[in-house]
Each structure stands twice: as structure tokens, then as C-alpha cells.
Design a protein around this motif. Structure first.
Motif, PDB file in Angstrom:
ATOM      1  N   GLU A   1     -18.876 -30.770   0.112  1.00  0.00           N
ATOM      2  CA  GLU A   1     -20.048 -29.902   0.027  1.00  0.00           C
ATOM      3  C   GLU A   1     -19.620 -28.490  -0.340  1.00  0.00           C
ATOM      4  OE1 GLU A   1     -22.635 -28.270   3.553  1.00  0.00           O
ATOM      5  OE2 GLU A   1     -23.267 -30.327   3.093  1.00  0.00           O
ATOM      6  N   GLY A   2     -20.229 -27.923  -1.366  1.00  0.00           N
ATOM      7  CA  GLY A   2     -19.907 -26.556  -1.768  1.00  0.00           C
ATOM      8  C   GLY A   2     -18.722 -26.502  -2.716  1.00  0.00           C
ATOM      9  N   TYR A   3     -18.591 -25.360  -3.369  1.00  0.00           N
ATOM     10  CA  TYR A   3     -17.511 -25.181  -4.346  1.00  0.00           C
ATOM     11  C   TYR A   3     -17.046 -23.736  -4.309  1.00  0.00           C
ATOM     12  CZ  TYR A   3     -14.966 -25.111  -8.766  1.00  0.00           C
ATOM     13  OH  TYR A   3     -13.995 -24.974  -9.720  1.00  0.00           O
ATOM     14  N   ARG A   4     -15.741 -23.514  -4.337  1.00  0.00           N
ATOM     15  CA  ARG A   4     -15.171 -22.167  -4.343  1.00  0.00           C
ATOM     16  C   ARG A   4     -14.650 -21.866  -5.744  1.00  0.00           C
ATOM     17  NH1 ARG A   4     -10.770 -21.355  -0.031  1.00  0.00           N
ATOM     18  NH2 ARG A   4     -12.587 -21.066   1.328  1.00  0.00           N
ATOM     19  N   SER A   5     -15.208 -20.850  -6.364  1.00  0.00           N
ATOM     20  CA  SER A   5     -14.788 -20.510  -7.719  1.00  0.00           C
ATOM     21  C   SER A   5     -13.409 -19.861  -7.701  1.00  0.00           C
ATOM     22  CB  SER A   5     -15.796 -19.556  -8.368  1.00  0.00           C
ATOM     23  OG  SER A   5     -15.861 -18.341  -7.665  1.00  0.00           O
ATOM     24  N   SER A   6     -12.712 -19.993  -8.805  1.00  0.00           N
ATOM     25  CA  SER A   6     -11.391 -19.377  -9.000  1.00  0.00           C
ATOM     26  C   SER A   6     -10.420 -19.736  -7.884  1.00  0.00           C
ATOM     27  CB  SER A   6     -11.534 -17.848  -9.122  1.00  0.00           C
ATOM     28  OG  SER A   6     -12.365 -17.515 -10.199  1.00  0.00           O
ATOM     29  N   ASP A   7     -10.401 -20.998  -7.523  1.00  0.00           N
ATOM     30  CA  ASP A   7      -9.502 -21.496  -6.486  1.00  0.00           C
ATOM     31  C   ASP A   7      -8.434 -22.361  -7.159  1.00  0.00           C
ATOM     32  OD1 ASP A   7      -8.694 -21.752  -3.841  1.00  0.00           O
ATOM     33  OD2 ASP A   7      -9.753 -23.649  -3.581  1.00  0.00           O
ATOM     34  N   PRO A   8      -7.164 -21.931  -7.177  1.00  0.00           N
ATOM     35  CA  PRO A   8      -6.132 -22.708  -7.881  1.00  0.00           C
ATOM     36  C   PRO A   8      -5.955 -24.087  -7.273  1.00  0.00           C
ATOM     37  CG  PRO A   8      -5.138 -21.006  -6.510  1.00  0.00           C
ATOM     38  CD  PRO A   8      -6.606 -20.739  -6.514  1.00  0.00           C
ATOM     39  N   GLU A   9      -5.716 -25.074  -8.123  1.00  0.00           N
ATOM     40  CA  GLU A   9      -5.543 -26.443  -7.639  1.00  0.00           C
ATOM     41  C   GLU A   9      -4.261 -26.585  -6.824  1.00  0.00           C
ATOM     42  OE1 GLU A   9      -5.855 -29.433 -10.629  1.00  0.00           O
ATOM     43  OE2 GLU A   9      -7.761 -28.643 -11.422  1.00  0.00           O
ATOM     44  N   ARG A  10      -3.246 -25.841  -7.200  1.00  0.00           N
ATOM     45  CA  ARG A  10      -1.964 -25.922  -6.499  1.00  0.00           C
ATOM     46  C   ARG A  10      -1.423 -24.509  -6.273  1.00  0.00           C
ATOM     47  NH1 ARG A  10       1.720 -30.053  -9.860  1.00  0.00           N
ATOM     48  NH2 ARG A  10       2.896 -30.129  -7.910  1.00  0.00           N
ATOM     49  N   ARG A  11      -0.550 -24.383  -5.284  1.00  0.00           N
ATOM     50  CA  ARG A  11       0.137 -23.107  -5.069  1.00  0.00           C
ATOM     51  C   ARG A  11       1.559 -23.424  -4.626  1.00  0.00           C
ATOM     52  NH1 ARG A  11      -3.252 -18.931  -2.332  1.00  0.00           N
ATOM     53  NH2 ARG A  11      -3.807 -18.549  -4.496  1.00  0.00           N
ATOM     54  N   ILE A  12       2.492 -23.273  -5.558  1.00  0.00           N
ATOM     55  CA  ILE A  12       3.896 -23.580  -5.290  1.00  0.00           C
ATOM     56  C   ILE A  12       4.710 -22.327  -5.567  1.00  0.00           C
ATOM     57  CG2 ILE A  12       5.849 -25.079  -5.823  1.00  0.00           C
ATOM     58  CD1 ILE A  12       3.867 -27.098  -6.958  1.00  0.00           C
ATOM     59  N   LEU A  13       5.423 -21.855  -4.551  1.00  0.00           N
ATOM     60  CA  LEU A  13       6.211 -20.629  -4.681  1.00  0.00           C
ATOM     61  C   LEU A  13       7.702 -20.944  -4.699  1.00  0.00           C
ATOM     62  CD1 LEU A  13       3.437 -19.468  -3.905  1.00  0.00           C
ATOM     63  CD2 LEU A  13       4.605 -17.873  -2.385  1.00  0.00           C
ATOM     64  N   ASN A  14       8.390 -20.328  -5.620  1.00  0.00           N
ATOM     65  CA  ASN A  14       9.851 -20.429  -5.669  1.00  0.00           C
ATOM     66  C   ASN A  14      10.440 -19.464  -4.629  1.00  0.00           C
ATOM     67  OD1 ASN A  14      12.609 -19.505  -6.571  1.00  0.00           O
ATOM     68  ND2 ASN A  14      12.272 -21.130  -8.055  1.00  0.00           N
ATOM     69  N   THR A  15      11.293 -19.970  -3.742  1.00  0.00           N
ATOM     70  CA  THR A  15      11.848 -19.141  -2.656  1.00  0.00           C
ATOM     71  C   THR A  15      13.349 -18.885  -2.825  1.00  0.00           C
ATOM     72  OG1 THR A  15      12.172 -21.119  -1.280  1.00  0.00           O
ATOM     73  CG2 THR A  15      10.097 -19.913  -1.010  1.00  0.00           C
ATOM     74  N   GLU A  16      13.849 -19.041  -4.035  1.00  0.00           N
ATOM     75  CA  GLU A  16      15.282 -18.841  -4.270  1.00  0.00           C
ATOM     76  C   GLU A  16      15.725 -17.426  -3.911  1.00  0.00           C
ATOM     77  OE1 GLU A  16      18.527 -19.051  -7.955  1.00  0.00           O
ATOM     78  OE2 GLU A  16      16.416 -19.570  -8.301  1.00  0.00           O
ATOM     79  N   LYS A  17      14.880 -16.438  -4.177  1.00  0.00           N
ATOM     80  CA  LYS A  17      15.275 -15.048  -3.970  1.00  0.00           C
ATOM     81  C   LYS A  17      15.582 -14.756  -2.505  1.00  0.00           C
ATOM     82  CE  LYS A  17      13.686 -10.306  -4.861  1.00  0.00           C
ATOM     83  NZ  LYS A  17      12.583  -9.470  -5.398  1.00  0.00           N
ATOM     84  N   ILE A  18      14.691 -15.124  -1.592  1.00  0.00           N
ATOM     85  CA  ILE A  18      14.954 -14.837  -0.184  1.00  0.00           C
ATOM     86  C   ILE A  18      16.092 -15.690   0.354  1.00  0.00           C
ATOM     87  CG2 ILE A  18      13.224 -16.475   0.719  1.00  0.00           C
ATOM     88  CD1 ILE A  18      12.711 -14.405   2.976  1.00  0.00           C
ATOM     89  N   ARG A  19      16.257 -16.885  -0.185  1.00  0.00           N
ATOM     90  CA  ARG A  19      17.333 -17.762   0.294  1.00  0.00           C
ATOM     91  C   ARG A  19      18.707 -17.266  -0.143  1.00  0.00           C
ATOM     92  NH1 ARG A  19      15.371 -23.702   1.290  1.00  0.00           N
ATOM     93  NH2 ARG A  19      13.118 -23.527   1.111  1.00  0.00           N
ATOM     94  N   THR A  20      18.759 -16.534  -1.247  1.00  0.00           N
ATOM     95  CA  THR A  20      20.053 -16.023  -1.707  1.00  0.00           C
ATOM     96  C   THR A  20      20.391 -14.663  -1.081  1.00  0.00           C
ATOM     97  OG1 THR A  20      18.992 -15.057  -3.665  1.00  0.00           O
ATOM     98  CG2 THR A  20      19.963 -17.255  -3.901  1.00  0.00           C
ATOM     99  N   ARG A  21      19.367 -13.908  -0.669  1.00  0.00           N
ATOM    100  CA  ARG A  21      19.628 -12.578  -0.103  1.00  0.00           C
ATOM    101  C   ARG A  21      19.623 -12.554   1.424  1.00  0.00           C
ATOM    102  NH1 ARG A  21      16.676  -8.179  -4.106  1.00  0.00           N
ATOM    103  NH2 ARG A  21      17.365  -9.138  -6.075  1.00  0.00           N
ATOM    104  N   THR A  22      19.173 -13.641   2.033  1.00  0.00           N
ATOM    105  CA  THR A  22      19.206 -13.761   3.500  1.00  0.00           C
ATOM    106  C   THR A  22      19.651 -15.185   3.834  1.00  0.00           C
ATOM    107  OG1 THR A  22      16.983 -14.653   3.909  1.00  0.00           O
ATOM    108  CG2 THR A  22      17.161 -12.265   3.576  1.00  0.00           C
ATOM    109  N   ASP A  23      19.710 -15.479   5.130  1.00  0.00           N
ATOM    110  CA  ASP A  23      20.052 -16.836   5.552  1.00  0.00           C
ATOM    111  C   ASP A  23      18.800 -17.642   5.905  1.00  0.00           C
ATOM    112  OD1 ASP A  23      19.280 -15.558   7.847  1.00  0.00           O
ATOM    113  OD2 ASP A  23      21.122 -15.955   8.980  1.00  0.00           O
ATOM    114  N   TRP A  24      17.623 -17.182   5.459  1.00  0.00           N
ATOM    115  CA  TRP A  24      16.372 -17.841   5.824  1.00  0.00           C
ATOM    116  C   TRP A  24      16.164 -19.159   5.094  1.00  0.00           C
ATOM    117  CZ3 TRP A  24      12.070 -19.537   3.170  1.00  0.00           C
ATOM    118  CH2 TRP A  24      10.975 -19.928   3.961  1.00  0.00           C
TER     119      TRP A  24
END
Length: 326
Positions: free
Chosen positions: A284-307
Motif C-alpha cells: 500500500e502506498g508508494y515512495r517516490s525517488s526511493d532507490p531500489e538498492r543501496r550498497i556502499l563500498n567500505t574499503e576506505k574505512i577498513r584500510t584507515r582503521t581496524d573497523w
């Protein structure tokens, strides 16, 4: 710390008090997206000073500044963490609130940190800034990728993304000019066992299942997939960045997981963990401009910290279900 009782702030309070034994936290919140319950266990801790203040109230922020000035001499460093309105659907379509809280007051809080000569400022942003370019075929969007945002004609939701993006520019400018060290963090779909706001998808599903064995989802959910980040891991990233000198360069860090799931499968998984039969799903209902997927590359924080994330979606959902008061 702003937003100290919110989903990010409350968990940060816990992690700081447990891991930084000589620390003291000055925190405040107006309970816009939280309640006192999330920090009740810490209120008697002498190392945690909490007040019900609004970051938009200049007189209250002067009190915070005076308290920091009085106490800073007893500590090796001063760290400001801005968790105010990190992400909440109430702000998505409220342009005035977004501008006041996420832009004007963030800048004022940053300027306060500079005035008191704080060592570090952590600006909690959001993956909403990626708007309609939230994934690709090469392992997710990177912090350096160009952004493609929805316009006002498509969705006022973009005002939230633009406001948070502006805070990232303030952060980078302050660091580039040598005024302070710090960075911004783009969190993706954070959830918590403490969250009970049904407008976010996981508590919405839980609340619907508690009331009836059916769940109302937007039409978008027939296609949408998301990766969810537990607030234990989002706050671990804040701690990791604070303690990484080379990461405090004014730039932006993606923080997310790689466990992508459809919203329909998420609904069924939660029902299973609650010991309920497969629920009826009503679209029921529809949200405009809602991306179908959201995938973030986390290489940057993994290389600069131990997270790296330690809470799987399966474990995180079990924690959410176990916290339910039936």
C-alpha cells in the motif's frame, strides 16, 4: 555529544563508558527521535552528564560550551560528536527542520568545538546523500563517486540529503583550514534493539507482527533490497575513526555491511524469529525517488582503521526480537 539518547548516541555512550575508563561525556538530546529509556542505565554514572537540551537552542548550547571549558583541562583531549538527527524519517520531508538542525546547528556546534579548541569533531552524516545513485556493479558506491540526486520536483526527501551533504563540506573546510581534526561518516540503514519508531522498516515490521500477523509495506518493497547496519557496529566505527590519526582528514567514510536482503525476505525472517507463521503482506502506498538498492563500498574505512562489522543481520534481528516486551 549531541543526540546522546538516540540510536547512535546512546550506544556511543555505552561504548565510551566501557572502553574509555578515564573519559567523561557531556551529552544532550531533545528526545525528538528517542527517549530517556535508552540511557537510563547510565544516568547514575558520574562520568556521564546528560541534559534535555535542543541543539537549536543557542542559550542551551552556551551552557554546554561553558561546561566543556570548565572541564577540558582535566583531560588529554576533547572530542565533539554530532549525532543530532543522523537519520530519521520525520526529517526526510521537513525542509525547515532539516535546514535548522542538520545545517545551521551542525555548523554552530562545529564552531563551538573550534572555539574551545577541541581536538576532534566527528560529524555523523548519512548514506541518503547518494540519493538515486546508491549502488553499482563494482562493489558499491564510493565516497569519491559523483552524486546524482533527485530534484524538488521528484521528492522533498532530497532536502535531507542535501542538508547532510552540506555538513560534510563544513567539516572538510574546517579541517583543510587547520581549525580542527575530524571527518564525516555516511551510515547506511542503521537499526537497533532500542528503536521503536515504526516509520523505520525493522521496527515497523516488528510492530505490525505484534499487532496482527500481517505487514503493510510500500509498493517499493516488491523490488527494494537493503543492507542493514547494527548500531553496535556503527558506533564501533566512530570509535575507530576517533582513534585513527590518519583518518581525521576532513573527508567522508562509508560505514555499512554487505548483507543485502529484500524487504519481503526481511519481513519473513523477522516473523520466523518471532515464532510466527509466514505473514500476509499488504502492499500500500508508494515512495517516490526511493532507490531500489543501496550498497556502499567500505574499503576506505577498513584500510584507515581496524573497523569491520561484527554483528550479522541474523544476530542483530535476534537481539531486536529478544528485546520485545509482549
Amino acid at each position: 555529544m549531541s543526540g546522546a539518547s538516540g540510536m547512535t548516541g546512546s550506544e556511543l555512550v555505552r561504548q565510551i563508558l566501557e572502553s574509555e575508563k578515564d573519559s567523561r561525556i557531556i551529552g544532550f538530546d531533545n528526545f525528538f527521535a528517542s527517549s530517556i529509556d535508552t540511557i537510563r542505565d547510565f544516568l547514575d554514572n558520574s562520568r556521564f552528564a546528560f541534559n534535555e537540551y535542543d541543539i537549536n537552542d543557542a542559550s542551551k548550547m552556551r551552557i554546554v560550551e561553558e561546561e566543556v571549558v570548565r572541564e577540558k583541562g582535566a583531560f588529554d583531549r576533547v572530542v565533539y560528536i554530532n549525532c543530532a538527527a543522523v537519520v530519521h524519517t520525520e526529517h526526510f520531508y521537513e525542509v525547515e527542520h532539516t535546514w535548522e538542525t542538520n545545517v545551521i546547528s551542525m555548523k554552530s556546534f562545529l564552531e563551538q568545538a573550534i572555539r574551545v579548541k577541541a581536538d576532534i569533531y566527528i560529524n555523523c552524516s548519512t548514506s541518503e546523500v547518494y540519493s538515486m545513485q546508491s549502488w553499482n556493479e563494482n562493489g558499491g558506491v564510493r565516497e569519491s563517486d559523483y552524486l546524482m540526486m533527485s530534484t524538488a520536483e521528484h521528492s522533498q526527501r532530497t532536502s535531507y540529503a542535501c542538508g547532510k551533504l552540506m555538513t560534510e563540506f563544513f567539516m572538510k573546510d574546517a579541517v583543510d583550514k587547520g581549525k580542527i581534526k575530524g571527518c564525516s561518516i555516511r551510515f547506511a540503514n542503521v537499526y537497533s534493539k532500542h528503536e521503536r519508531f515504526a516509520k523505520h522498516i525493522i521496527p515497523h515490521i516488528i510492530n505490525e507482527l505484534l499487532e496482527k500477523n500481517s505487514v503493510k509495506l510500500l509498493e517499493n518493497s516488491k523490488k527494494n533490497r537493503r543492507a542493514f547496519l547494527h548500531n553496535i557496529d556503527s558506533c564501533r566505527s566512530v570509535m575507530a575513526l576517533i582513534n585513527s590519526e590518519k583518518a581525521l582528514d576532513g573527508t567522508v567514510y562509508n560505514v555499512a555491511t554487505d548483507e543485502e536482503i529484500t524487504i519481503i525476505d526481511l519481513t519473513n525472517k523477522i516473523a520466523e524469529k518471532m515464532g510466527l507463521p509466514k505473514p500476509d503482506i499488504i502492499f500500500e502506498g508508494y515512495r517516490s525517488s526511493d532507490p531500489e538498492r543501496r550498497i556502499l563500498n567500505t574499503e576506505k574505512i577498513r584500510t584507515r582503521t581496524d573497523w569491520f562489522p561484527i554483528i550479522t543481520l541474523d544476530k542483530g534481528l535476534e537481539m531486536c526480537v529478544a528485546s520485545i516486551e509482549r
